[in-house]
Design a protein around this motif. Structure first.
Motif, PDB file in Angstrom:
ATOM      1  N   ILE A   1       0.692  -1.209   0.020  1.00 22.11           N
ATOM      2  CA  ILE A   1       0.119  -0.068  -0.150  1.00 22.11           C
ATOM      3  C   ILE A   1       0.834   1.134  -0.062  1.00 22.11           C
ATOM      4  CG2 ILE A   1      -1.450   1.335   1.328  1.00 22.11           C
ATOM      5  CD1 ILE A   1      -2.929  -1.352   2.301  1.00 22.11           C
ATOM      6  N   VAL A   2       1.994   1.043   0.761  1.00 22.21           N
ATOM      7  CA  VAL A   2       2.951   2.337   0.770  1.00 22.21           C
ATOM      8  C   VAL A   2       3.280   2.399  -0.658  1.00 22.21           C
ATOM      9  CG1 VAL A   2       4.883   3.324   1.733  1.00 22.21           C
ATOM     10  CG2 VAL A   2       3.325   2.048   3.220  1.00 22.21           C
ATOM     11  N   VAL A   3       3.807   1.524  -1.175  1.00 16.07           N
ATOM     12  CA  VAL A   3       4.492   1.714  -2.595  1.00 16.07           C
ATOM     13  C   VAL A   3       3.405   2.179  -3.621  1.00 16.07           C
ATOM     14  CG1 VAL A   3       5.323   0.257  -4.679  1.00 16.07           C
ATOM     15  CG2 VAL A   3       6.171  -0.070  -2.102  1.00 16.07           C
ATOM     16  N   VAL A   4       2.269   1.662  -3.659  1.00 16.81           N
ATOM     17  CA  VAL A   4       1.198   2.061  -4.600  1.00 16.81           C
ATOM     18  C   VAL A   4       1.026   3.652  -4.194  1.00 16.81           C
ATOM     19  CG1 VAL A   4      -1.009   1.643  -5.215  1.00 16.81           C
ATOM     20  CG2 VAL A   4       0.374  -0.177  -4.883  1.00 16.81           C
ATOM     21  N   THR A   5       0.766   3.991  -2.986  1.00 14.73           N
ATOM     22  CA  THR A   5       0.409   5.423  -2.715  1.00 14.73           C
ATOM     23  C   THR A   5       1.458   6.263  -3.028  1.00 14.73           C
ATOM     24  OG1 THR A   5      -0.626   4.506  -0.600  1.00 14.73           O
ATOM     25  CG2 THR A   5      -0.110   6.897  -0.897  1.00 14.73           C
ATOM     26  N   CYS A   6       2.570   5.722  -2.968  1.00 14.37           N
ATOM     27  CA  CYS A   6       3.665   6.727  -3.590  1.00 14.37           C
ATOM     28  C   CYS A   6       3.765   7.096  -4.829  1.00 14.37           C
ATOM     29  CB  CYS A   6       4.843   6.157  -2.794  1.00 14.37           C
ATOM     30  SG  CYS A   6       5.433   6.422  -1.186  1.00 14.37           S
ATOM     31  N   LEU A   7       3.708   5.795  -5.643  1.00 16.24           N
ATOM     32  CA  LEU A   7       3.539   5.861  -7.107  1.00 16.24           C
ATOM     33  C   LEU A   7       2.415   6.803  -7.506  1.00 16.24           C
ATOM     34  CD1 LEU A   7       4.371   2.266  -8.088  1.00 16.24           C
ATOM     35  CD2 LEU A   7       6.033   4.223  -8.186  1.00 16.24           C
ATOM     36  N   ALA A   8       1.184   6.400  -6.952  1.00 14.04           N
ATOM     37  CA  ALA A   8       0.103   7.231  -7.310  1.00 14.04           C
ATOM     38  C   ALA A   8       0.318   8.886  -6.834  1.00 14.04           C
ATOM     39  CB  ALA A   8      -1.152   6.837  -6.432  1.00 14.04           C
ATOM     40  N   ALA A   9       0.754   8.996  -5.978  1.00 14.35           N
ATOM     41  CA  ALA A   9       1.131  10.506  -5.432  1.00 14.35           C
ATOM     42  C   ALA A   9       1.746  11.298  -6.649  1.00 14.35           C
ATOM     43  CB  ALA A   9       1.644  10.757  -4.148  1.00 14.35           C
ATOM     44  N   CYS A  10       3.132  10.390  -7.188  1.00 13.61           N
ATOM     45  CA  CYS A  10       3.930  11.033  -8.019  1.00 13.61           C
ATOM     46  C   CYS A  10       3.271  11.229  -9.449  1.00 13.61           C
ATOM     47  CB  CYS A  10       5.078  10.087  -8.186  1.00 13.61           C
ATOM     48  SG  CYS A  10       6.029   9.926  -6.903  1.00 13.61           S
ATOM     49  N   PHE A  11       2.340  10.269  -9.710  1.00 13.19           N
ATOM     50  CA  PHE A  11       1.447  10.313 -10.923  1.00 13.19           C
ATOM     51  C   PHE A  11       0.559  11.488 -10.985  1.00 13.19           C
ATOM     52  CE2 PHE A  11      -2.590   9.256 -13.162  1.00 13.19           C
ATOM     53  CZ  PHE A  11      -2.039   9.000 -14.480  1.00 13.19           C
ATOM     54  N   PHE A  12      -0.378  11.650  -9.841  1.00 10.42           N
ATOM     55  CA  PHE A  12      -1.097  12.779  -9.786  1.00 10.42           C
ATOM     56  C   PHE A  12      -0.571  14.191  -9.737  1.00 10.42           C
ATOM     57  CE2 PHE A  12      -3.999   9.124  -8.758  1.00 10.42           C
ATOM     58  CZ  PHE A  12      -5.132   9.411  -9.824  1.00 10.42           C
ATOM     59  N   SER A  13       0.586  14.050  -9.284  1.00  9.79           N
ATOM     60  CA  SER A  13       1.337  15.299  -8.998  1.00  9.79           C
ATOM     61  C   SER A  13       1.796  15.935 -10.447  1.00  9.79           C
ATOM     62  CB  SER A  13       2.657  15.051  -8.208  1.00  9.79           C
ATOM     63  OG  SER A  13       2.286  14.899  -6.635  1.00  9.79           O
ATOM     64  N   VAL A  14       1.949  15.075 -11.144  1.00  8.65           N
ATOM     65  CA  VAL A  14       2.485  15.297 -12.691  1.00  8.65           C
ATOM     66  C   VAL A  14       1.444  15.827 -13.345  1.00  8.65           C
ATOM     67  CG1 VAL A  14       3.334  14.563 -14.878  1.00  8.65           C
ATOM     68  CG2 VAL A  14       4.520  13.652 -12.826  1.00  8.65           C
ATOM     69  N   VAL A  15       0.017  15.275 -13.205  1.00 10.87           N
ATOM     70  CA  VAL A  15      -1.043  15.455 -13.790  1.00 10.87           C
ATOM     71  C   VAL A  15      -1.478  17.009 -13.334  1.00 10.87           C
ATOM     72  CG1 VAL A  15      -3.579  14.997 -14.236  1.00 10.87           C
ATOM     73  CG2 VAL A  15      -1.723  13.125 -14.165  1.00 10.87           C
ATOM     74  N   VAL A  16      -1.622  17.141 -12.127  1.00 11.64           N
ATOM     75  CA  VAL A  16      -1.884  18.297 -11.495  1.00 11.64           C
ATOM     76  C   VAL A  16      -1.077  19.395 -12.152  1.00 11.64           C
ATOM     77  CG1 VAL A  16      -2.183  19.592  -9.555  1.00 11.64           C
ATOM     78  CG2 VAL A  16      -3.099  17.268  -9.528  1.00 11.64           C
ATOM     79  N   LEU A  17       0.210  19.202 -12.167  1.00 10.00           N
ATOM     80  CA  LEU A  17       1.232  20.137 -12.708  1.00 10.00           C
ATOM     81  C   LEU A  17       0.996  20.618 -14.045  1.00 10.00           C
ATOM     82  CD1 LEU A  17       4.370  19.269 -10.691  1.00 10.00           C
ATOM     83  CD2 LEU A  17       2.870  21.127 -10.393  1.00 10.00           C
ATOM     84  N   LYS A  18       0.592  19.704 -14.895  1.00  5.38           N
ATOM     85  CA  LYS A  18       0.313  19.953 -16.350  1.00  5.38           C
ATOM     86  C   LYS A  18      -1.123  20.616 -16.490  1.00  5.38           C
ATOM     87  CE  LYS A  18       2.943  16.182 -18.207  1.00  5.38           C
ATOM     88  NZ  LYS A  18       2.494  14.932 -19.233  1.00  5.38           N
ATOM     89  N   GLY A  19      -1.925  20.797 -15.286  1.00  7.40           N
ATOM     90  CA  GLY A  19      -3.177  21.291 -15.450  1.00  7.40           C
ATOM     91  C   GLY A  19      -4.235  20.620 -16.163  1.00  7.40           C
TER      92      GLY A  19
END
Length: 451
Positions: free
Chosen positions: A221-239
């Motif tokens: 769960i920690v690994v998946v959460t970290c990967l998901a956070a990185c993914f959504f951070s990139v998406v948010v930054l792209k607007g």
């Protein structure tokens, strides 16, 4: 009712009652396999056999799917492994190759077909699977006492095989709730109702992950959460998200963070004790001091992995047959008697599989995994697979791969069930994309033909 392969692009047709029966069997399998095991098992068999019959008789396009070549491949791998083993150690093998061992992993064919690529059917299937699992956790004799013990720091299993299997289910449910959170909080539907239900379900699953005290699930769960956070951070930054979606995201993130903080503060002692246990055992194994490794929770895994690797090295191509994992436990001289009496598996799905079916079997499953991953990406890019399903499928793969390194889930009904539900949900959109567009997941063959 539109259903690809039935009243869809292939032009075939089926009576309404048969479509209803097939879809109901798929929903019955996802709903009752955990809560009412016998009912769910019968539903799963009916779902798979009826879909297989329709596909073989009426659906030429789906008949040629890579899925069925992989199904044929695992059948042949099991036969070859059995024949090879029967010639060298017949006294250790059954009288037939027992091809249903891996055949059960392909029940997702029925789920995928009868869901028909429908977003509504998929949402209903996952919702019913979650409800069935949560009902199992509360509606059994002694359920209240178990939950109280869990809150007091004891490890509980909620009457689902053992704590590791219950924890695995809670982890999948937690990831699924996170992936589909936006749908539950969206406007245009009774968001207050679905949102409230989501918060309660998420809180229960988070609590379940803690009280079942399974370190492999926590790690995954920690690994998946970290990967998901990185993914959504990139998406948010792209607007890529609208303002309303961002507002919903803030509310949801606040709810999730609050629940996580409450869980960590409340169960801090449990988490610390469980995580710190057996550090010395791991260190002894890393130094090669096997005599100092006790047969504790982690120690038993390390010893059985060591034994499994020794057996795999002897027959790496075809393996030892379907009973391979049991042979390792029973016929490894240096394993103590109490381990042989208590266990019949190696606590690692991948190693269990390699010992039983070798690299030949692994190559077939690897093709299926690659096909599913690539197909999910292509169908998502084409707008056929919803983003939530795409993210859930990939998150589940990472999570399930990690937890399966510490327990042989796939060789128990619990693992095969969750595999079939998630694979069915993903594959149904891949097939819909293929049939609507005429595209193929693997295109190298077409390119060569065109050249």
């Amino acid at each position: 009712m539109k259903l690809y392969g039935v009243n869809g692009p292939l032009g075939a047709s089926l009576p309404t009652w048969s479509i209803f029966l097939g879809t109901s069997s798929a929903l019955g399998y996802s709903s009752f396999r955990v809560f009412l095991s016998d009912v769910g098992q019968v539903s799963g068999t009916l779902c798979a056999l009826s879909a297989l019959f329709v596909i073989l008789c009426r659906s030429q396009s789906l008949r040629g799917s890579t899925v069925f070549w992989c199904l044929l491949g695992v059948v042949l791998a099991q036969v070859f492994s059995w024949v090879s083993g029967y010639n060298s150690h017949p006294e250790w093998l059954p009288d037939n190759p027992e091809i249903d061992r891996l055949g059960k992993w392909f029940l997702f064919v029925g789920v995928a077909f009868w869901l028909g690529g429908s977003v509504f059917n998929v949402s209903l299937t996952l919702s019913l699977a979650l409800l069935g699992f949560l009902a199992t956790c509360f509606f059994f004799e002694g359920s209240l006492e178990q939950w109280v013990k869990g809150l007091q720091g004891q490890r509980i299993d909620l009457d689902i095989r053992n704590a590791q299997h219950a924890a695995m289910f809670f982890g999948v449910a937690l990831i699924g709730l996170l992936c589909f959170v936006r749908r539950c909080f969206s406007s245009g539907r009774p968001a207050w109702l679905t949102g409230t239900a989501w918060v309660f379900a998420f809180a229960i699953c988070l609590l379940g992950v803690v009280v079942t005290q399974t370190r492999a699930v926590w790690l995954a769960i920690v690994v998946v959460t970290c990967l998901a956070a990185c993914f959504f951070s990139v998406v948010v930054l792209k607007g890529s998200f609208s303002r309303s979606v961002r507002r919903q995201g803030v509310v949801v993130a606040f709810c999730i963070a609050t629940l996580f903080i409450i869980a960590v503060i409340t169960f801090n002692d449990i988490l610390q004790t469980r995580l710190a246990t057996e550090n010395s055992v791991i260190m002894s194994a890393m130094l090669g001091n096997w005599d100092d490794v006790p047969y504790s929770s982690i120690g038993t895994r390390l010893h059985t992995w060591r034994a499994g690797l020794e057996w795999f090295a002897e027959r790496p191509i075809l393996g030892w047959g379907g009973e391979g994992r049991g042979l390792v436990i029973d016929h490894t001289d240096w394993l103590p008697t109490h381990i042989k009496e208590e266990y019949g598996h190696l606590h690692n799905t991948l190693l269990d599989f390699l010992v039983s079916y070798g690299l030949l079997g692994l190559s077939v499953i690897s093709v299926l995994v690659v096909w599913t991953g690539l197909g999910s990406y292509k169908s998502w890019k084409a707008g056929v697979m919803p983003t939530e399903v795409f993210v859930f499928g990939w998150a589940f793969f990472v999570y399930y791969f990690i937890v399966s390194l510490f327990e042989s889930y796939s060789f128990f009904w619990t693992g095969s069930y969750i595999q079939n539900v998630v694979m069915g949900v993903v594959v149904t959109f891949i097939w819909r994309w293929q049939l609507e567009t005429g595209s193929s997941v693997f295109t190298f063959g077409r390119k060569q033909a065109a050249a």
